[in-house]
Scaffold this motif. Structure first.
Motif, PDB file in Angstrom:
ATOM      1  N   PRO A   1       0.679  -1.429  -0.198  1.00 52.99           N
ATOM      2  CA  PRO A   1      -0.175  -0.088  -0.147  1.00 52.99           C
ATOM      3  C   PRO A   1       1.279   1.309   0.166  1.00 52.99           C
ATOM      4  CG  PRO A   1       0.207  -0.883   1.905  1.00 52.99           C
ATOM      5  CD  PRO A   1       1.015  -1.706   1.378  1.00 52.99           C
ATOM      6  N   ARG A   2      -0.158   2.286  -0.483  1.00 50.02           N
ATOM      7  CA  ARG A   2       0.887   3.338  -0.637  1.00 50.02           C
ATOM      8  C   ARG A   2       1.251   4.088   0.937  1.00 50.02           C
ATOM      9  NH1 ARG A   2      -2.061   8.007  -2.189  1.00 50.02           N
ATOM     10  NH2 ARG A   2      -4.105   6.208  -3.102  1.00 50.02           N
ATOM     11  N   ALA A   3       2.106   4.121   1.237  1.00 49.34           N
ATOM     12  CA  ALA A   3       2.728   5.002   3.407  1.00 49.34           C
ATOM     13  C   ALA A   3       1.646   6.422   2.877  1.00 49.34           C
ATOM     14  CB  ALA A   3       4.179   5.206   2.732  1.00 49.34           C
ATOM     15  N   HIS A   4       1.993   7.225   4.357  1.00 47.69           N
ATOM     16  CA  HIS A   4       0.979   7.737   4.388  1.00 47.69           C
ATOM     17  C   HIS A   4       1.993   9.232   3.636  1.00 47.69           C
ATOM     18  CE1 HIS A   4      -1.008   6.049   7.651  1.00 47.69           C
ATOM     19  NE2 HIS A   4      -2.348   7.447   7.868  1.00 47.69           N
ATOM     20  N   GLY A   5       1.218  10.009   3.731  1.00 44.47           N
ATOM     21  CA  GLY A   5       2.392  11.359   3.213  1.00 44.47           C
ATOM     22  C   GLY A   5       2.365  11.132   1.036  1.00 44.47           C
ATOM     23  N   GLU A   6       1.840  10.085   0.523  1.00 44.03           N
ATOM     24  CA  GLU A   6       2.208   9.093  -0.798  1.00 44.03           C
ATOM     25  C   GLU A   6       0.617   9.881  -1.311  1.00 44.03           C
ATOM     26  OE1 GLU A   6       3.463   6.101  -1.544  1.00 44.03           O
ATOM     27  OE2 GLU A   6       5.391   5.550  -0.335  1.00 44.03           O
TER      28      GLU A   6
ATOM     29  N   LEU B   1      -5.685  -4.264   7.030  1.00 45.81           N
ATOM     30  CA  LEU B   1      -5.230  -3.499   5.735  1.00 45.81           C
ATOM     31  C   LEU B   1      -4.681  -1.896   6.464  1.00 45.81           C
ATOM     32  CD1 LEU B   1      -8.789  -3.271   3.181  1.00 45.81           C
ATOM     33  CD2 LEU B   1      -5.589  -4.299   3.037  1.00 45.81           C
ATOM     34  N   TRP B   2      -5.445  -1.642   7.549  1.00 46.30           N
ATOM     35  CA  TRP B   2      -4.610  -0.864   8.369  1.00 46.30           C
ATOM     36  C   TRP B   2      -3.212  -0.985   8.819  1.00 46.30           C
ATOM     37  CZ3 TRP B   2      -5.108   4.416   6.665  1.00 46.30           C
ATOM     38  CH2 TRP B   2      -6.501   4.780   6.172  1.00 46.30           C
ATOM     39  N   TYR B   3      -2.890  -2.171   9.479  1.00 48.63           N
ATOM     40  CA  TYR B   3      -2.262  -3.035   9.913  1.00 48.63           C
ATOM     41  C   TYR B   3      -0.834  -2.893   8.877  1.00 48.63           C
ATOM     42  CZ  TYR B   3       1.675  -6.096  11.934  1.00 48.63           C
ATOM     43  OH  TYR B   3       3.134  -6.842  12.668  1.00 48.63           O
TER      44      TYR B   3
ATOM     45  N   GLU C   1       2.690   6.512  15.598  1.00 43.25           N
ATOM     46  CA  GLU C   1       2.272   6.987  16.642  1.00 43.25           C
ATOM     47  C   GLU C   1       0.035   6.583  16.404  1.00 43.25           C
ATOM     48  OE1 GLU C   1      -0.206   7.141  20.941  1.00 43.25           O
ATOM     49  OE2 GLU C   1       1.820   6.342  20.271  1.00 43.25           O
ATOM     50  N   ALA C   2       0.050   7.650  15.896  1.00 40.82           N
ATOM     51  CA  ALA C   2      -1.168   8.215  15.254  1.00 40.82           C
ATOM     52  C   ALA C   2      -1.793   6.858  14.603  1.00 40.82           C
ATOM     53  CB  ALA C   2      -1.264   9.079  13.941  1.00 40.82           C
ATOM     54  N   THR C   3      -1.184   5.857  14.181  1.00 43.04           N
ATOM     55  CA  THR C   3      -1.244   4.168  13.486  1.00 43.04           C
ATOM     56  C   THR C   3      -1.969   3.377  14.234  1.00 43.04           C
ATOM     57  OG1 THR C   3       0.768   4.241  12.877  1.00 43.04           O
ATOM     58  CG2 THR C   3      -0.453   5.117  10.969  1.00 43.04           C
ATOM     59  N   ARG C   4      -0.811   3.606  15.272  1.00 47.54           N
ATOM     60  CA  ARG C   4      -0.701   3.049  16.728  1.00 47.54           C
ATOM     61  C   ARG C   4      -2.275   2.955  17.770  1.00 47.54           C
ATOM     62  NH1 ARG C   4      -1.164   2.942  22.035  1.00 47.54           N
ATOM     63  NH2 ARG C   4      -0.997   5.390  21.736  1.00 47.54           N
ATOM     64  N   ARG C   5      -2.822   4.740  17.670  1.00 48.72           N
ATOM     65  CA  ARG C   5      -3.951   4.813  18.022  1.00 48.72           C
ATOM     66  C   ARG C   5      -4.807   4.362  17.047  1.00 48.72           C
ATOM     67  NH1 ARG C   5      -5.709   9.407  21.770  1.00 48.72           N
ATOM     68  NH2 ARG C   5      -3.077   9.189  21.685  1.00 48.72           N
TER      69      ARG C   5
ATOM     70  N   SER D   1      -9.739  12.080  17.779  1.00 45.30           N
ATOM     71  CA  SER D   1      -8.399  12.468  19.033  1.00 45.30           C
ATOM     72  C   SER D   1      -7.790  11.875  18.008  1.00 45.30           C
ATOM     73  CB  SER D   1      -8.174  11.354  19.699  1.00 45.30           C
ATOM     74  OG  SER D   1      -7.925  10.461  19.428  1.00 45.30           O
ATOM     75  N   LEU D   2      -7.271  12.103  16.597  1.00 49.96           N
ATOM     76  CA  LEU D   2      -6.230  11.710  15.609  1.00 49.96           C
ATOM     77  C   LEU D   2      -5.367  12.886  14.859  1.00 49.96           C
ATOM     78  CD1 LEU D   2      -6.830   8.464  13.428  1.00 49.96           C
ATOM     79  CD2 LEU D   2      -5.317   8.929  15.149  1.00 49.96           C
ATOM     80  N   SER D   3      -6.696  14.233  14.871  1.00 52.88           N
ATOM     81  CA  SER D   3      -6.728  15.110  14.845  1.00 52.88           C
ATOM     82  C   SER D   3      -4.970  16.166  15.559  1.00 52.88           C
ATOM     83  CB  SER D   3      -7.290  16.592  14.009  1.00 52.88           C
ATOM     84  OG  SER D   3      -8.048  16.172  15.651  1.00 52.88           O
ATOM     85  N   ARG D   4      -4.912  15.774  17.062  1.00 59.06           N
ATOM     86  CA  ARG D   4      -3.971  15.907  17.488  1.00 59.06           C
ATOM     87  C   ARG D   4      -2.407  15.606  16.741  1.00 59.06           C
ATOM     88  NH1 ARG D   4      -3.983  13.886  21.957  1.00 59.06           N
ATOM     89  NH2 ARG D   4      -4.912  12.676  21.909  1.00 59.06           N
ATOM     90  N   PHE D   5      -2.808  14.963  16.177  1.00 66.32           N
ATOM     91  CA  PHE D   5      -1.243  14.497  15.722  1.00 66.32           C
ATOM     92  C   PHE D   5      -0.564  15.511  14.903  1.00 66.32           C
ATOM     93  CE2 PHE D   5      -3.005  10.889  18.117  1.00 66.32           C
ATOM     94  CZ  PHE D   5      -1.708  10.564  18.970  1.00 66.32           C
ATOM     95  N   GLU D   6       0.296  15.695  14.916  1.00 61.35           N
ATOM     96  CA  GLU D   6       1.355  16.972  14.712  1.00 61.35           C
ATOM     97  C   GLU D   6       1.249  16.421  12.603  1.00 61.35           C
ATOM     98  OE1 GLU D   6       5.385  19.882  13.816  1.00 61.35           O
ATOM     99  OE2 GLU D   6       4.838  18.092  15.402  1.00 61.35           O
ATOM    100  N   ALA D   7       1.597  14.390  13.027  1.00 62.12           N
ATOM    101  CA  ALA D   7       2.015  14.591  11.953  1.00 62.12           C
ATOM    102  C   ALA D   7       1.044  14.150   9.981  1.00 62.12           C
ATOM    103  CB  ALA D   7       2.722  12.715  11.723  1.00 62.12           C
ATOM    104  N   MET D   8      -0.560  14.422  10.981  1.00 60.52           N
ATOM    105  CA  MET D   8      -1.777  14.404  10.152  1.00 60.52           C
ATOM    106  C   MET D   8      -1.721  15.466   9.287  1.00 60.52           C
ATOM    107  SD  MET D   8      -2.841  11.333  10.787  1.00 60.52           S
ATOM    108  CE  MET D   8      -1.804  10.581  10.714  1.00 60.52           C
ATOM    109  N   GLU D   9      -1.387  16.603   9.476  1.00 63.83           N
ATOM    110  CA  GLU D   9      -0.934  17.590   9.462  1.00 63.83           C
ATOM    111  C   GLU D   9      -0.569  17.822   7.949  1.00 63.83           C
ATOM    112  OE1 GLU D   9      -2.763  20.480   9.912  1.00 63.83           O
ATOM    113  OE2 GLU D   9      -3.352  20.260  11.947  1.00 63.83           O
ATOM    114  N   SER D  10       0.492  17.354   7.482  1.00 62.01           N
ATOM    115  CA  SER D  10       1.456  16.953   5.888  1.00 62.01           C
ATOM    116  C   SER D  10       0.712  15.452   5.792  1.00 62.01           C
ATOM    117  CB  SER D  10       2.728  17.132   5.992  1.00 62.01           C
ATOM    118  OG  SER D  10       3.002  16.146   7.329  1.00 62.01           O
ATOM    119  N   GLY D  11       0.603  14.667   6.566  1.00 65.47           N
ATOM    120  CA  GLY D  11       0.766  13.511   5.941  1.00 65.47           C
ATOM    121  C   GLY D  11      -0.795  12.524   5.542  1.00 65.47           C
ATOM    122  N   VAL D  12      -1.984  13.245   5.546  1.00 66.89           N
ATOM    123  CA  VAL D  12      -2.726  13.381   5.365  1.00 66.89           C
ATOM    124  C   VAL D  12      -3.539  14.372   4.452  1.00 66.89           C
ATOM    125  CG1 VAL D  12      -5.460  12.999   6.208  1.00 66.89           C
ATOM    126  CG2 VAL D  12      -3.573  11.040   7.828  1.00 66.89           C
TER     127      VAL D  12
END
Length: 403
Positions: A17-22, A134-136, A148-152, A192-203
């Motif tokens: 699968p495409r990784a986050h950010g792709e 699939l998400w794993y 951390e976001a994907t773990r959550r 709650s996932l919106s609190r993770f900084e990575a979600m700003e650019s990866g999604v």
């Protein structure tokens, strides 16, 4: 030789699968996604049909819970394909597996709150298990910043599976309560996932994602058509029934017109918090439309009555009031809400007022055709007011907004 053929097979047919950010910004909705959504037409129709047969507070509550479960399944499959899917065999195989499970789920949805609840829960668990896997597979190749976001997210999926498993063991009358807890937990985790900084650019929300959500709105608007057809099929063949059905159909037309002219096909403000809110607001929007479709059957069956049955009136008006408020909050997430405040701010106030008017219509509860007509008039006034606001915007205003 065999190794090279196998490697070539994986490269072309079974890609990871495409990784986050792709993110593929200019991607179009695929025929596979359209095929996948087609199964949800049947699943939702089964749930709406059950509500249409008996409109009570209990059946309405059960419909809300079952529809929300269906929507959670849809959003997980949709977001996976949008952010991580490919045009390869692996993606197709997993989508078809989901479709098989959803077809089985559709068979059980009509009596999910009753005798088929255990079987419904088992099939739903299998569907969540496929999505969790699939998400794993995405998490296994993600960068550290997304872990951390994907773990959550995976934790939320496992909690949902656990709650659904618990619902199998509890007495039937408490099963829907456990499912409601699953919904609240899933939505809470998602927000709650919106609190993770990575979600700003990866999604991000792309035009294809906006289109996909719009297609789901069309799916539930189809339930209004189905409700009218079912109502006319079961009612006496007379002018009043046909007139009530046509006006009821216009309720769906009015909702389509308002949604797609002012809310659909528009991007949200590009922050993780607002994107998440925009995503989850689709749940009450689509729920309200599907519930309105279920109300159409009873509305037409009672076309000859002097007053609309109380339960039918409240189901239709209540669902429209909820839909209008959901649109109010959804509009506030849009980029255009800030670009064109002279249009959207008064439109929001008008929608809030309209939600009160449709509730008054339920208290009034005139003859079914007049009741439906009053709702059409209210929705039409919202559209006409907003359309005239748009007509007053000239090219210079558009340029200034873009600048």
């Amino acid at each position: 030789m065999t190794d090279s053929i196998f490697a070539e097979f994986r490269r072309r047919f079974w890609m990871p699968p495409r990784a986050h950010g792709e993110i593929i910004e200019d991607r179009s909705v695929s025929f596979l996604e359209l095929f996948y959504d087609l199964v949800y037409v049947v699943v939702i129709a089964q749930a709406a049909h059950t509500l249409a047969k008996e409109i009570t507070w209990r059946s309405a509550g059960e419909f809300v819970v079952i529809f929300a479960l269906i929507w959670i399944a849809w959003i997980n499959g949709t977001l996976y394909y949008e952010f991580h899917g490919r045009e390869d065999g692996r993606t197709r195989v997993y989508v078809f597996i989901q479709m098989i499970l959803l077809t089985l789920l559709a068979v059980l949805t009509g009596d999910a709150a009753g005798g088929s609840g255990t079987q419904f829960a088992i099939v739903y668990i299998l569907h969540l298990a496929v999505l969790s896997w699939l998400w794993y597979t995405v998490r296994r190749q993600d960068a550290e910043e997304y872990m951390e976001a994907t773990r959550r997210y995976l934790t939320a999926m496992l909690v949902a599976i656990g709650l659904m498993a618990i619902s199998i063991a509890v007495p039937g009358e408490f099963r829907v309560i456990v499912w409601a807890l699953l919904i609240v937990t899933s939505v809470g985790f998602g927000l709650s996932l919106s609190r993770f900084e990575a979600m700003e650019s990866g999604v991000t929300v792309t035009h294809s994602m906006v289109e996909r959500f719009g297609l789901f709105v069309i799916i539930v608007l189809g339930e209004v058509v189905v409700g009218v057809v079912d109502g006319l099929s079961e009612a006496e063949d007379n002018v009043r029934s046909i007139m009530t059905g046509v006006v009821g159909l216009c309720v769906g037309f009015a909702y389509w017109w308002t949604y797609f002219d002012f809310v659909g096909q528009r991007l949200p403000i590009d922050t993780a918090r607002i994107r998440t809110r925009w995503t989850f607001l689709h749940l009450p929007v689509t729920l309200s439309i599907a519930a309105a479709g279920a109300a159409m059957v009873s509305l037409i069956e009672h076309a000859a009555d002097a007053r609309t049955p109380t339960a039918t009136a409240w189901l239709l008006s209540g669902s429209m009031a909820i839909g209008l408020w959901a649109l109010v909050f959804k509009i506030r997430t849009l980029i255009d809400h800030n670009r064109f405040p002279t249009i959207y701010k008064p439109m929001v106030r008008l929608m809030m007022s309209a939600s009160g008017v449709v509730v008054v219509a339920a208290l009034w509860a005139p003859a079914p055709w007049l009741f439906a007509l009053s709702l059409v008039v209210v929705m039409s006034l919202v559209w006409v007011f907003s359309a005239f606001r748009w007509l007053r915007i000239d090219d210079a205003d558009f340029s200034a907004a873009d600048g």
